[in-house]
Design a protein around this motif. Structure first.
Motif, short mmCIF file in Angstrom:
data_model
loop_
_atom_site.label_atom_id
_atom_site.label_comp_id
_atom_site.label_asym_id
_atom_site.label_seq_id
_atom_site.Cartn_x
_atom_site.Cartn_y
_atom_site.Cartn_z
N TYR A 161 0.83 -1.21 0.00
CA TYR A 161 0.00 0.00 0.00
C TYR A 161 0.87 1.26 0.00
O TYR A 161 0.60 2.22 -0.75
CB TYR A 161 -0.91 -0.02 1.22
N LEU A 162 1.89 1.28 0.82
CA LEU A 162 2.77 2.45 0.89
C LEU A 162 3.52 2.66 -0.43
O LEU A 162 3.75 3.80 -0.85
CB LEU A 162 3.76 2.29 2.04
N SER A 163 3.90 1.57 -1.08
CA SER A 163 4.60 1.71 -2.36
C SER A 163 3.68 2.30 -3.42
O SER A 163 4.08 3.17 -4.20
CB SER A 163 5.13 0.35 -2.82
N HIS A 164 2.40 1.87 -3.44
CA HIS A 164 1.44 2.44 -4.40
C HIS A 164 1.16 3.90 -4.08
O HIS A 164 1.03 4.74 -5.00
CB HIS A 164 0.14 1.64 -4.37
N LEU A 165 1.07 4.21 -2.78
CA LEU A 165 0.84 5.60 -2.40
C LEU A 165 2.02 6.48 -2.79
O LEU A 165 1.83 7.62 -3.26
CB LEU A 165 0.61 5.67 -0.89
N THR A 166 3.23 5.97 -2.65
CA THR A 166 4.41 6.72 -3.05
C THR A 166 4.44 6.96 -4.54
O THR A 166 4.77 8.06 -5.02
CB THR A 166 5.68 5.97 -2.61
N GLN A 167 4.08 5.94 -5.32
CA GLN A 167 4.02 6.11 -6.77
C GLN A 167 3.00 7.18 -7.17
O GLN A 167 3.24 8.00 -8.08
CB GLN A 167 3.68 4.78 -7.43
N GLN A 214 1.98 9.74 -5.33
CA GLN A 214 2.50 11.05 -4.96
C GLN A 214 3.58 11.53 -5.93
O GLN A 214 3.64 12.72 -6.26
CB GLN A 214 3.05 10.99 -3.53
N ILE A 215 4.41 10.62 -6.38
CA ILE A 215 5.45 11.00 -7.34
C ILE A 215 4.82 11.44 -8.66
O ILE A 215 5.23 12.47 -9.26
CB ILE A 215 6.41 9.82 -7.57
#
Length: 342
Positions: free
Chosen positions: A316-322, A324-325
């Protein structure tokens, strides 16, 4: 005058030879050597990286060389088990002289000592336990190498469990149905000084968990290569597409489930009296079950659940980071476009 290179390639001479013969460039071979089965309780556990290193060394051997040799590194564990963990190649030269029983054998001892010191900086537990060579038989010159490795110049330290160095012989015959790997120890005959014998001892291939993962990747790559070759030749692959596409975690879990089912079937058959229990298998199962201290099934399920939650949180955090980028890139593009318009 001898060159510096010739001085570094020092001749190895049998300790049993007289002093005047030690000063000769050529040395006389023993009267006879032979192979036989030993009654020793020592067992060699060879790791796959050792075999791969030996085969790679044989492929890269100098032009005209008939075989490769090198040093074995490892340690003795569990009383009578010799773990051979690592190895390296040693430069050598074998030149036949006049007559079949005369041979000038040289090796780079300085390189051996430098490599041994370098390897021990990585792991002080590993020491010189013997030497290896490629081939299908033990030639007479192997007696000279083995005698040198038995001495103190090779950094071999004799113990009660390992009184003499081990010789590992790896066959490079590609026409054989399987790779022949044998381990030997040498014994001298007291009545006849020139008679020595190589005794074969048991061996097994033992791999660490990272090594098993690497071997699985190599096997998978080989299967994929075979499938591609078969497809190009218009043939049907011997393996199914599911087996070829099995990757990483899925393959490991499937293998674990298969092993658990095999162990469960074995325990059921022993308890039902259908087969006789093997103490070695029982000890191995006990060791595996006691390696992790779980008090009950609920605790194990809770640990698995926590691990799954952690994995989902990371995803989930990796998808959220993507996201935001991507949003930051769009905002930067809009700001840049606004500045250009102004």
């Amino acid at each position: 005058m001898t060159s510096q290179k010739d001085e570094s390639l020092m001749s190895i001479i049998l300790n049993a030879q007289p002093t005047e013969e030690r000063q000769k460039q050529h040395i006389r071979m023993p009267a006879k050597c032979f192979n036989t089965t030993s009654g020793t309780s020592l067992t060699c556990r060879i790791h796959p990286v050792v075999i791969l290193t030996i085969l790679d060394s044989y492929v890269r051997r100098p032009e005209g060389a008939s075989r490769s040799i090198g040093t074995l590194l490892g340690y003795v564990s569990d009383g009578n088990n010799l773990d051979i963990i690592d190895c390296y190649t040693v430069i050598h030269n074998e030149a036949a002289g006049e007559g079949v029983s005369v041979m000038d054998v040289k090796m780079d001892q300085d390189y051996h000592r430098a490599m041994c010191k370098l390897k021990q900086t990585k792991s002080k537990k590993e020491g010189v336990v013997g030497w290896w060579s490629t081939g299908t038989a033990i030639p007479d010159s192997s007696v000279i190498y083995h005698t040198w490795y038995w001495g103190k110049d090779s950094n071999f330290v004799a113990t009660q469990s390992l009184p003499s160095p081990v010789h590992l012989l790896v066959s490079t015959d590609v026409t054989a149905p399987e790779l022949a790997i044998k381990t030997f120890v040498m014994q001298r005959s007291e009545p006849i000084a020139d008679l020595v014998s190589f005794h074969e001892i048991p061996r097994e291939i033992r791999a660490f968990a990272p090594e098993r993962a690497g071997l699985a990747m190599l096997q998978r790559a080989q299967r994929e290569t075979d499938a591609e070759v078969a497809k190009e030749m218009g043939e049907t692959a011997s393996k199914s597409e599911g087996e070829h596409s099995m990757e990483g975690f899925q393959g490991a879990v499937s293998n674990l489930v298969s092993l658990l089912k095999t162990a469960q079937a074995y325990v059921r058959d022993v308890r039902a009296g259908k087969r006789t229990g093997d103490p070695e298998v029982g000890r191995a199962l006990t060791k595996a079950l006691c390696s992790e201290c779980f008090n009950n099934v609920e605790e194990f399920e809770g640990l698995c659940g926590n691990g799954m939650h952690d994995t989902l949180m990371v995803v989930y955090l990796s998808h959220l980071t993507q996201a935001q980028i991507a949003l930051a890139e769009k905002i930067t593009e809009q700001v840049a476009a606004t500045v250009v318009d102004l």
